[in-house]
Write an enzyme that holds these catalytic residues in place. Structure first.
Site, short mmCIF file in Angstrom:
data_model
loop_
_atom_site.label_atom_id
_atom_site.label_comp_id
_atom_site.label_asym_id
_atom_site.label_seq_id
_atom_site.Cartn_x
_atom_site.Cartn_y
_atom_site.Cartn_z
CG PHE A 123 -0.80 8.81 16.67
CD1 PHE A 123 -0.11 9.55 17.51
CD2 PHE A 123 -0.70 9.04 15.35
CE1 PHE A 123 0.52 10.86 17.07
CE2 PHE A 123 -0.06 10.21 14.86
CZ PHE A 123 0.66 10.90 15.83
N GLY A 131 -3.87 11.05 4.03
CA GLY A 131 -2.66 10.25 4.48
C GLY A 131 -1.44 11.16 4.69
CB THR A 158 -1.43 1.07 15.12
OG1 THR A 158 -1.01 1.25 13.79
CG2 THR A 158 -0.78 -0.03 15.68
CG ASP A 241 9.35 15.55 14.13
OD1 ASP A 241 9.50 15.27 12.94
OD2 ASP A 241 9.76 16.94 14.37
N GLY A 243 8.00 9.50 17.00
CA GLY A 243 7.58 8.44 16.43
C GLY A 243 8.45 7.51 15.43
CB ILE A 338 20.95 -15.63 2.50
CG1 ILE A 338 21.99 -14.25 2.06
CG2 ILE A 338 21.67 -16.72 3.15
CD1 ILE A 338 22.56 -13.60 3.27
CD GLU A 364 4.64 6.43 13.82
OE1 GLU A 364 5.65 7.27 14.09
OE2 GLU A 364 4.15 5.66 14.70
C1 FAD Z 1 -0.12 -0.99 8.93
C2 FAD Z 1 -0.63 0.39 9.07
C3 FAD Z 1 -0.71 0.95 10.35
C4 FAD Z 1 -0.80 2.47 10.38
N1 FAD Z 1 -1.10 2.94 11.71
C5 FAD Z 1 -1.46 4.25 11.66
C6 FAD Z 1 -1.88 4.76 13.03
O1 FAD Z 1 -1.90 4.08 14.01
N2 FAD Z 1 -2.40 6.19 13.12
C7 FAD Z 1 -2.63 6.88 11.90
O2 FAD Z 1 -2.99 7.95 11.87
N3 FAD Z 1 -1.98 6.68 10.64
C8 FAD Z 1 -1.66 5.15 10.36
N4 FAD Z 1 -1.20 4.65 9.28
C9 FAD Z 1 -1.40 5.27 8.03
C10 FAD Z 1 0.09 5.90 7.62
O3 FAD Z 1 0.62 6.86 8.11
C11 FAD Z 1 -0.58 6.30 6.15
O4 FAD Z 1 -0.73 5.08 5.22
C12 FAD Z 1 0.61 6.90 5.39
O5 FAD Z 1 0.83 8.19 6.21
C13 FAD Z 1 0.53 7.21 3.89
O6 FAD Z 1 -0.83 7.71 3.50
P1 FAD Z 1 -1.62 6.67 2.73
O7 FAD Z 1 -1.67 5.66 2.87
O8 FAD Z 1 -2.84 7.72 2.23
O9 FAD Z 1 -0.65 7.34 1.23
P2 FAD Z 1 -0.78 8.69 0.42
O10 FAD Z 1 -0.59 9.84 1.09
O11 FAD Z 1 -2.13 8.61 -0.49
O12 FAD Z 1 0.51 8.14 -0.67
C14 FAD Z 1 0.43 7.38 -1.76
C15 FAD Z 1 1.85 7.43 -2.51
O13 FAD Z 1 2.11 8.94 -2.84
C16 FAD Z 1 3.11 9.52 -2.34
N5 FAD Z 1 3.07 10.88 -2.07
C17 FAD Z 1 2.16 11.48 -1.35
N6 FAD Z 1 2.46 12.67 -1.36
C18 FAD Z 1 3.63 13.00 -1.92
C19 FAD Z 1 4.24 14.27 -2.32
N7 FAD Z 1 3.98 15.37 -1.85
N8 FAD Z 1 5.72 14.05 -2.90
C20 FAD Z 1 5.98 12.68 -3.32
N9 FAD Z 1 5.25 11.74 -3.17
C21 FAD Z 1 4.13 11.88 -2.55
C22 FAD Z 1 3.48 8.63 -1.11
O14 FAD Z 1 4.66 8.59 -0.51
C23 FAD Z 1 3.04 7.15 -1.34
O15 FAD Z 1 4.00 6.76 -2.00
C24 FAD Z 1 -0.92 3.16 9.19
C25 FAD Z 1 -0.81 2.80 7.90
C26 FAD Z 1 -0.59 1.18 7.99
C27 FAD Z 1 -0.29 0.40 6.52
#
Ligand code: FAD
Length: 380
Positions: A123, A131, A158, A241, A243, A338, A364
């Protein structure tokens, strides 16, 4: 109101549980340590119908519904969270293709996902700079005669090194059009111009494969468009949703494993001439852990049931996700506590569960994003 599982749900749950006991638990620590992608274990899950639990039998699925899928996910995650996330994304990819694909797209890909011929599905939504806000993505798909040509980066994908098919989102209009100019495409593994980046060196889920992708002039036929032109963002949101129910159940499975191991350890470990389970300080931890786990399970089952009834479930899926994943982190922390010092070393699974649980509040949709979804619904 009926809290009983039906025969199909019980059968799927038992099938997954037996598989975990027999096949997954014995190798989970080794998978984590060696970062071996669990190809054989995923094939065995496919053979049991677990790669399409909520997909039609005509396409190789088990057609057992969303509740069954959720139960299976939590069982598999109890054994190995890395295998569980690979299974979760593959099921999600199959469901997206089934919901939005043409007959030709369904027949081309779903039987290969459900049978295990494809090691996994991927995906591909997130990007290095997009992100939580996928509407700002930069990957583009340009129409060229009977084809689309995809260019741009994806991040955190992933199973990206192993996928037979990728569901890929790309911009099909101006950046200023935001989410209204995003479309969704099916790209086959090994496509010309699809470069797979390095395997990320992660805190947890070490046997799952997470890579960046680079689309460099990847040409796909116009028939690879999934759903409507510029209708891709809606597909992504609907897929997420669903997922989120899967990730809730992954977290629930990890949390269950933590409680089981904590109970066994607390009965066995003696201090002050008593099993530590006899101390109220330990008992209250276990009581809180079990209560929170049950609450998480009920929230996840409600969301799964609503989805199965084809009812609106977005708010409930976000509630389940934020609660179950934050609960799993609290429970995993308490499990380490624990276990005392033994919780901090690799010989005991509590340490792995803590590392595996951590990402569930991030992917997700982060906890913050779930709260945005819930608050919007509460305020509307
Ligand atoms: C092991 C792993 C597997 C993954 N697998 C997939 C996959 O298969 N396919 C895929 O498409 N993606 C995948 N992801 C991506 C994942 O969905 C994103 O990492 C996630 O959506 C967060 O995006 P980001 O890392 O860019 O963080 P950012 O969006 O940059 O966020 C950084 C911080 O800011 C906060 N933040 C951002 N916007 C707001 C807001 N409006 N209000 C308050 N706080 C906010 C976030 O909550 C977070 O705490 C994967 C990630 C990991 C780590």
């Amino acid at each position: 109101m009926d809290f009983e599982l039906n025969e199909t749900q019980l059968l799927i749950q038992k099938t997954a549980r037996d598989f975990v006991e027999r096949t997954l638990l014995p190798v989970a620590a080794e998978l984590d340590k060696t970062e071996r992608f669990p190809r054989a274990e995923l094939q065995a899950l496919a053979d049991l119908g677990m790669m399409g639990v909520n997909l039609p039998t005509a396409l190789g699925g088990a057609e057992a519904g969303v509740v069954s899928y959720s139960l299976a996910m939590s069982e598999v995650a109890r054994g190995c969270a890395s295998t569980a996330v690979t299974m979760a994304v593959t099921n999600m990819v199959g469901e997206v293709i089934n919901a939005f694909g043409t007959d030709a797209q369904r027949e081309a890909h779903i039987p290969k996902l459900t049978s295990g011929e494809y090691a996994a599905g991927s995906f591909a939504l997130s990007e290095p700079e997009a992100g939580s806000d996928p509407g700002s993505m930069r990957t583009v798909a340009r129409r060229d005669g009977d084809s689309f040509v995809l260019d741009g980066p994806k991040q955190w994908i992933t199973s990206g090194s192993h996928a037979g098919v990728f569901v890929v989102w790309a911009r099909t209009g101006e950046l200023s059009a935001g989410t209204k100019a995003i479309s969704c495409f099916l790209v086959e593994g090994g496509a010309d111009g699809l470069r797979i980046g390095k395997h990320e060196d992660k805190l947890g889920l070490r046997a799952s494969n997470t890579v960046s992708l680079s689309f460099e002039g990847v040409r796909v036929p116009a028939s690879a468009l999934l759903g409507e032109m510029n209708g891709g963002f809606k597909i992504a949101m609907m897929a997420l949703d669903g997922g989120r129910i899967g990730i809730s159940c992954q977290a629930i499975g990890i949390a269950r494993a933590c409680i089981e191991e904590s109970v066994a350890y607390a009965k066995d470990r003696k201090q002050f001439d008593k099993a530590i389970a006899e101390f109220q300080g330990i008992q209250w931890k276990l009581a809180d852990m079990q209560t929170e786990l049950d609450a998480a399970h009920l929230l996840a089952m409600r969301a799964a049931w609503l989805k199965e009834q084809s009812r609106v479930f977005s708010r409930e899926a976000s509630m389940a996700k934020v609660f179950a994943t934050e609960t799993a982190n609290r429970i995993a922390n308490k499990a380490v506590q624990i276990h005392g010092g033994y919780g901090y070393i690799r010989e005991f699974a509590a340490e792995r569960h803590l590392r595996d649980a951590r990402v569930t509040t991030i992917y997700e949709g982060t906890s913050e994003v779930q709260r945005i979804v819930i608050a919007r619904s509460v305020l509307s």
